[in-house]
Scaffold this motif. Structure first.
Motif, PDB file in Angstrom:
ATOM      1  N   ILE A  91       1.923   6.577  -7.668  1.00 50.50           N
ATOM      2  CA  ILE A  91       0.995   7.291  -7.348  1.00 50.50           C
ATOM      3  C   ILE A  91       0.611   8.560  -7.188  1.00 50.50           C
ATOM      4  O   ILE A  91       0.401   9.487  -7.709  1.00 50.50           O
ATOM      5  CB  ILE A  91      -0.811   7.080  -7.191  1.00 50.50           C
ATOM      6  N   ALA A  92       2.491   9.285  -5.698  1.00 48.11           N
ATOM      7  CA  ALA A  92       1.878  10.626  -5.567  1.00 48.11           C
ATOM      8  C   ALA A  92       2.928  11.446  -6.278  1.00 48.11           C
ATOM      9  O   ALA A  92       2.667  12.739  -7.464  1.00 48.11           O
ATOM     10  CB  ALA A  92       2.660  10.795  -4.140  1.00 48.11           C
ATOM     11  N   LYS A  93       3.630  10.001  -7.042  1.00 46.06           N
ATOM     12  CA  LYS A  93       4.811  10.610  -8.162  1.00 46.06           C
ATOM     13  C   LYS A  93       3.890  10.987  -9.759  1.00 46.06           C
ATOM     14  O   LYS A  93       4.867  11.990 -10.320  1.00 46.06           O
ATOM     15  CB  LYS A  93       6.006   9.892  -8.563  1.00 46.06           C
ATOM     16  N   GLU A  94       3.466  10.695  -9.841  1.00 51.37           N
ATOM     17  CA  GLU A  94       2.254  10.280 -11.245  1.00 51.37           C
ATOM     18  C   GLU A  94       1.484  11.528 -11.004  1.00 51.37           C
ATOM     19  O   GLU A  94       0.890  12.237 -12.228  1.00 51.37           O
ATOM     20  CB  GLU A  94       1.602   8.849 -11.339  1.00 51.37           C
ATOM     21  N   ARG A  95       1.355  11.307 -10.193  1.00 53.77           N
ATOM     22  CA  ARG A  95       0.150  12.921  -9.703  1.00 53.77           C
ATOM     23  C   ARG A  95       0.907  13.914  -9.897  1.00 53.77           C
ATOM     24  O   ARG A  95       0.484  15.191 -10.282  1.00 53.77           O
ATOM     25  CB  ARG A  95      -0.216  13.278  -8.740  1.00 53.77           C
ATOM     26  N   LEU A  96       2.075  14.699 -10.192  1.00 56.77           N
ATOM     27  CA  LEU A  96       2.981  15.663 -10.264  1.00 56.77           C
ATOM     28  C   LEU A  96       3.139  15.756 -11.835  1.00 56.77           C
ATOM     29  O   LEU A  96       2.928  17.209 -12.249  1.00 56.77           O
ATOM     30  CB  LEU A  96       3.990  15.084 -10.143  1.00 56.77           C
ATOM     31  N   THR A  97       2.396  14.775 -12.724  1.00 57.60           N
ATOM     32  CA  THR A  97       2.472  14.599 -13.890  1.00 57.60           C
ATOM     33  C   THR A  97       1.275  14.952 -14.772  1.00 57.60           C
ATOM     34  O   THR A  97       0.902  15.222 -16.188  1.00 57.60           O
ATOM     35  CB  THR A  97       2.968  14.171 -15.333  1.00 57.60           C
ATOM     36  N   ARG A 144       1.312  -1.230   0.071  1.00 53.90           N
ATOM     37  CA  ARG A 144       0.030   0.088   0.372  1.00 53.90           C
ATOM     38  C   ARG A 144       1.256   1.768  -0.137  1.00 53.90           C
ATOM     39  O   ARG A 144       0.637   1.864  -0.270  1.00 53.90           O
ATOM     40  CB  ARG A 144      -0.516  -0.506   0.950  1.00 53.90           C
ATOM     41  N   LEU A 145       2.120   0.738   1.140  1.00 52.73           N
ATOM     42  CA  LEU A 145       2.815   2.929   1.126  1.00 52.73           C
ATOM     43  C   LEU A 145       3.819   2.412  -0.278  1.00 52.73           C
ATOM     44  O   LEU A 145       3.532   4.038  -1.019  1.00 52.73           O
ATOM     45  CB  LEU A 145       4.020   1.905   1.904  1.00 52.73           C
ATOM     46  N   LYS A 179      -6.009   5.935 -15.232  1.00 56.20           N
ATOM     47  CA  LYS A 179      -4.986   4.802 -15.534  1.00 56.20           C
ATOM     48  C   LYS A 179      -4.949   4.006 -14.637  1.00 56.20           C
ATOM     49  O   LYS A 179      -4.449   2.289 -15.555  1.00 56.20           O
ATOM     50  CB  LYS A 179      -4.035   5.685 -15.550  1.00 56.20           C
ATOM     51  N   TYR A 180      -5.628   3.943 -13.547  1.00 56.09           N
ATOM     52  CA  TYR A 180      -5.088   2.216 -12.470  1.00 56.09           C
ATOM     53  C   TYR A 180      -6.630   1.972 -12.441  1.00 56.09           C
ATOM     54  O   TYR A 180      -6.825   1.105 -11.459  1.00 56.09           O
ATOM     55  CB  TYR A 180      -5.168   2.719 -11.293  1.00 56.09           C
ATOM     56  N   GLY A 181      -7.854   2.394 -12.904  1.00 55.88           N
ATOM     57  CA  GLY A 181      -9.337   1.774 -13.402  1.00 55.88           C
ATOM     58  C   GLY A 181      -9.385   2.094 -11.490  1.00 55.88           C
ATOM     59  O   GLY A 181     -10.139   1.403 -11.113  1.00 55.88           O
ATOM     60  N   LYS A 182      -9.687   3.006 -10.893  1.00 59.26           N
ATOM     61  CA  LYS A 182      -9.948   3.498  -9.460  1.00 59.26           C
ATOM     62  C   LYS A 182     -10.991   4.683  -9.902  1.00 59.26           C
ATOM     63  O   LYS A 182     -10.497   5.173 -10.459  1.00 59.26           O
ATOM     64  CB  LYS A 182      -8.899   3.942  -8.692  1.00 59.26           C
ATOM     65  N   ASP A 183     -11.455   5.079  -8.522  1.00 57.46           N
ATOM     66  CA  ASP A 183     -12.210   5.827  -7.855  1.00 57.46           C
ATOM     67  C   ASP A 183     -11.476   6.489  -7.795  1.00 57.46           C
ATOM     68  O   ASP A 183     -11.012   6.947  -7.102  1.00 57.46           O
ATOM     69  CB  ASP A 183     -13.589   5.563  -7.253  1.00 57.46           C
ATOM     70  N   PRO A 184     -11.928   7.736  -8.289  1.00 58.80           N
ATOM     71  CA  PRO A 184     -10.724   9.506  -8.621  1.00 58.80           C
ATOM     72  C   PRO A 184     -11.047   9.223  -7.161  1.00 58.80           C
ATOM     73  O   PRO A 184      -9.486   9.854  -6.005  1.00 58.80           O
ATOM     74  CB  PRO A 184     -11.112  10.590  -8.579  1.00 58.80           C
ATOM     75  N   SER A 185     -11.707   9.640  -6.166  1.00 61.12           N
ATOM     76  CA  SER A 185     -12.010   9.953  -4.308  1.00 61.12           C
ATOM     77  C   SER A 185     -11.186   9.342  -3.625  1.00 61.12           C
ATOM     78  O   SER A 185     -10.976   9.691  -2.537  1.00 61.12           O
ATOM     79  CB  SER A 185     -13.983   9.871  -3.927  1.00 61.12           C
ATOM     80  N   TYR A 186     -10.778   8.180  -3.948  1.00 61.17           N
ATOM     81  CA  TYR A 186     -10.380   6.775  -3.391  1.00 61.17           C
ATOM     82  C   TYR A 186      -9.026   6.815  -3.272  1.00 61.17           C
ATOM     83  O   TYR A 186      -8.044   7.127  -2.558  1.00 61.17           O
ATOM     84  CB  TYR A 186     -10.634   5.712  -4.242  1.00 61.17           C
ATOM     85  N   LEU A 187      -9.010   7.393  -4.998  1.00 63.93           N
ATOM     86  CA  LEU A 187      -6.567   7.684  -4.955  1.00 63.93           C
ATOM     87  C   LEU A 187      -6.196   9.509  -4.242  1.00 63.93           C
ATOM     88  O   LEU A 187      -5.272   8.876  -4.034  1.00 63.93           O
ATOM     89  CB  LEU A 187      -7.257   8.016  -6.467  1.00 63.93           C
ATOM     90  N   SER A 188      -7.748  10.514  -4.095  1.00 64.72           N
ATOM     91  CA  SER A 188      -7.443  11.241  -3.035  1.00 64.72           C
ATOM     92  C   SER A 188      -7.434  10.603  -2.056  1.00 64.72           C
ATOM     93  O   SER A 188      -6.570  12.080  -1.169  1.00 64.72           O
ATOM     94  CB  SER A 188      -8.484  12.629  -4.171  1.00 64.72           C
ATOM     95  N   LYS A 189      -8.042  10.282  -1.131  1.00 64.09           N
ATOM     96  CA  LYS A 189      -8.330   9.686  -0.397  1.00 64.09           C
ATOM     97  C   LYS A 189      -6.509   9.268   0.729  1.00 64.09           C
ATOM     98  O   LYS A 189      -6.109   9.299   1.721  1.00 64.09           O
ATOM     99  CB  LYS A 189      -8.796   9.404   0.720  1.00 64.09           C
ATOM    100  N   LEU A 190      -6.248   8.706  -0.404  1.00 64.68           N
ATOM    101  CA  LEU A 190      -5.052   7.816  -0.054  1.00 64.68           C
ATOM    102  C   LEU A 190      -3.336   8.829   0.273  1.00 64.68           C
ATOM    103  O   LEU A 190      -2.560   8.937   0.309  1.00 64.68           O
ATOM    104  CB  LEU A 190      -4.727   6.647  -1.656  1.00 64.68           C
ATOM    105  N   LEU A 191      -3.803  10.041  -0.646  1.00 65.30           N
ATOM    106  CA  LEU A 191      -2.572  10.936  -1.598  1.00 65.30           C
ATOM    107  C   LEU A 191      -3.031  12.018  -0.065  1.00 65.30           C
ATOM    108  O   LEU A 191      -2.101  12.887  -0.125  1.00 65.30           O
ATOM    109  CB  LEU A 191      -3.128  11.396  -2.553  1.00 65.30           C
ATOM    110  N   ILE A 192      -4.295  11.859   0.807  1.00 63.90           N
ATOM    111  CA  ILE A 192      -4.463  13.431   1.515  1.00 63.90           C
ATOM    112  C   ILE A 192      -2.534  13.703   2.484  1.00 63.90           C
ATOM    113  O   ILE A 192      -2.543  12.580   3.433  1.00 63.90           O
ATOM    114  CB  ILE A 192      -5.205  12.883   2.464  1.00 63.90           C
ATOM    115  N   GLY A 193      -2.333  14.919   2.307  1.00 58.87           N
ATOM    116  CA  GLY A 193      -1.124  15.060   3.358  1.00 58.87           C
ATOM    117  C   GLY A 193       0.297  14.633   3.034  1.00 58.87           C
ATOM    118  O   GLY A 193       0.979  14.222   3.926  1.00 58.87           O
ATOM    119  N   HIS A 194      -0.042  14.311   1.580  1.00 57.25           N
ATOM    120  CA  HIS A 194       1.534  13.945   1.410  1.00 57.25           C
ATOM    121  C   HIS A 194       2.137  14.715   1.245  1.00 57.25           C
ATOM    122  O   HIS A 194       2.073  16.014   0.879  1.00 57.25           O
ATOM    123  CB  HIS A 194       1.129  12.744  -0.260  1.00 57.25           C
TER     124      HIS A 194
END
Length: 203
Positions: free
Chosen positions: A65-71, A58-59, A80-95
């Motif tokens: 995905i944090a590195k990919e969010r730069l571009t 998970r880490l 790209k990953y076939g995931k829900d946008p809100s799910y990915l946003s929750k994973l990256l909160i506070g990064h």
């Protein structure tokens, strides 16, 4: 060959970030140096490790995905990953890289740089017609009259009182409330009227 446990996998990954040799890591984790070398090769190539613990995976996914969010924008990454946008946003909160994430070009109406839409003025004849129609809006209980029609005052019915006739049919006769006759006089008049009808039928 014994299967490598999750605890061993986590320890191998941790020790590979130090200056220890494969042989030292193998002795400490109780696996073969070849296994340590194989894990090191997979990590260097970014290949998934089947025996990594769920938390470690998970880490690693979050960092990736944090590195990919730069571009990539949030929606592009989700696609790209076939995931829900809100799910990915929750994973990256506070990064730590969150402030540098690529933002979409969409802005809400009324925000800076996007002028608010102003309604077009109506033509004068259209505006006048709408005003006349609004004045003609009928309220509840109103009746629209046709040409030549008139309104007459509603006739209120006179108040009535009941007088029992005391016959075998229990007849009740209704007379106006202000009728000056007494109940007995009304009964007498009613009986005379009934007798007159019977005589006319018999003749």
């Amino acid at each position: 060959m014994a299967r490598v446990t999750k605890e061993q996998t986590d320890l191998i990954v941790k020790l590979l970030s130090t200056n220890k040799t494969f042989a030292d890591i193998a002795r400490e984790t109780k696996v073969s140096p070849m296994t340590v070398a194989r894990y090191a090769e997979k990590i260097s190539k970014g290949m998934p490790l089947k025996d990594l613990s769920r938390q470690t995976k998970r880490l690693q996914f979050i960092e990736q995905i944090a590195k990919e969010r730069l571009t990539l924008t949030r929606l592009e990454l989700a696609k790209k990953y076939g995931k829900d946008p809100s799910y990915l946003s929750k994973l990256l909160i506070g990064h730590p890289l969150e402030k540098d994430f690529k933002q979409s070009g969409y802005r809400k109406r009324g925000s800076a740089g996007v002028p608010k839409a102003t309604p077009k003025p109506l033509p004068k004849d259209k505006e006048k017609k709408d005003k006349e129609q609004s004045l003609e809006v009928m309220k509840k209980g109103h009746v629209k009259l046709q040409k030549g029609e008139k309104i007459f005052e509603t006739k209120q019915p006179n108040a009535m009182r009941s007088v029992p006739m005391y016959d075998n049919k229990n007849t009740i006769k209704f007379v106006e409330l202000d009728d000056p006759r007494s109940n007995e006089e009304i009964r007498t008049a009613w009986k005379e009227e009934q007798e007159k009808k019977l005589r006319s039928l018999a003749s």
